[in-house]
Design an enzyme around this catalytic site. Sequence first.
Site, PDB file in Angstrom:
ATOM      1  N   GLU A   1      -5.480   5.055   4.854  1.00 50.41           N
ATOM      2  CA  GLU A   1      -5.794   4.865   3.431  1.00 50.41           C
ATOM      3  C   GLU A   1      -4.502   4.496   2.719  1.00 50.41           C
ATOM      4  O   GLU A   1      -3.452   5.091   2.967  1.00 50.41           O
ATOM      5  CB  GLU A   1      -6.373   6.151   2.833  1.00 50.41           C
TER       6      GLU A   1
ATOM      7  N   GLU B   1      -2.713   4.743  -8.628  1.00 50.52           N
ATOM      8  CA  GLU B   1      -3.551   5.927  -8.736  1.00 50.52           C
ATOM      9  C   GLU B   1      -2.897   6.863  -9.716  1.00 50.52           C
ATOM     10  O   GLU B   1      -1.689   7.021  -9.707  1.00 50.52           O
ATOM     11  CB  GLU B   1      -3.673   6.604  -7.366  1.00 50.52           C
TER      12      GLU B   1
END
Length: 442
Positions: free
Chosen positions: A191, A196
């Site tokens: 990932e 974010e």
Amino acid sequence: MYMYIILLLSLLIYPISLARPGVRLPYNPDRRLLPLQPHSSDSNRSVKREEDLSRRMYSQEELRSWSSGEREKRQMRWEQQIAYEGKTFFDGWESFTQPDPTLGLVTYVDNSTAFKKGLAFWTGDGKPGIQVDHFSTTPVNTPRDSVRITTKSMFAGGLFIIDMALMPWGCGVWPAFWTLGYQAEWPTAGEIDIVEGIQAMTNNHTLPGCEINQAPGMYTGQLGNTNCDSTTGGSGCTIGSDSQSSFGMPFNEAGGGVFAMLWNDNGVRMWDWNRAQIPSDIKSNSPTPDQWGTPRAAWDASTCDPYKFFQAQVLVLNIDLCGVWAGALYETFDYCPGTCAEYISDPKNLNNTVMLLNYIKVFQQTGTSPIPEQAHDNSNLTGAGGDAPLNASEVNASVRQSQSSSAVIPNSSEGSSSGLRGIRIPSWWSGLILGVIMILTI
């Protein structure tokens, strides 16, 4: 005789499902990867795949074996493979509707619900966007409707550029643009969190063996955790942007900007710019990463093999609220009152939960063939984000239960055994076989 024929037809129409007792998989065990359908060549269609069938196409494995001299000889350039923008932005995405794996106070809705409720939309000038429900007052601890979407196309390397006009921010608000391995359970296929935030953190989550190279001068960002292994905990390895305007309100006040990730045989590298600093080669759709200078973040191939730890990935966009990262750290921010659940129950506190996108583009080097498969569903795409522990959700718990029971996790080339180990029997065949046996024995 007619009764037997009717019985046979009913068995064909109503398949018998084969399942291994005691094993609960968090995805459809008959999942398939569908053949990739080329997008329309209509020049007005934004989501399109660039193809030139008259020239030799090379697999990404072939390109990785070339020396730098051979690449220069062949005049390798970054060419647009696919673009998500404008009125066709959502054509290339699927909606994720499973329970939030990071335990946020959101309910991810399907495509039709998102548009009906205005959570997926276009602005008057055709700019696509997603947002959290900030129209209704909800009781404390009640999830709000939100959006998480995943691309149908998969990518194993390339140059990824997202131009964001507006980014969600605020107490308890957790937006993200990231990539997630499709063909294996998290974190087996890796990932990569590109942007974010409750903070401007960039995370990678992998199996054991991937670490950040800490040699001086490789990146300008702020080093966090150096071990990318997320099999015993979900924090992964982190590098935070050193820019004060790469996230939230400062980012929006600067007119938004661009984030870029380069994933090639040298590793994974990331850059970001506010609107006024976007390189001219990006504006002209001819990106040249070699001219962008030292990246904000870098995971060098010397300490993290980019193709061993990161397999074919889909792109993900979502907006979460509270959860195991934003919720757990909520009280550490002095300006956030009460609890996260209390704060987000009042819609007046969520005015800044809108994400507007100018485009997301993926570039590949000259002659690279796209992955000839398309993600069919995303029900097993859990992922972590933030510092979520591996066992933070029932979904991941059921994955480990399935693995400990010797369940075969399906992928693009090997079928799973649903009751018969190593052999896949389609359920309609099971109905046909049973029906024939019944007729022959009567």
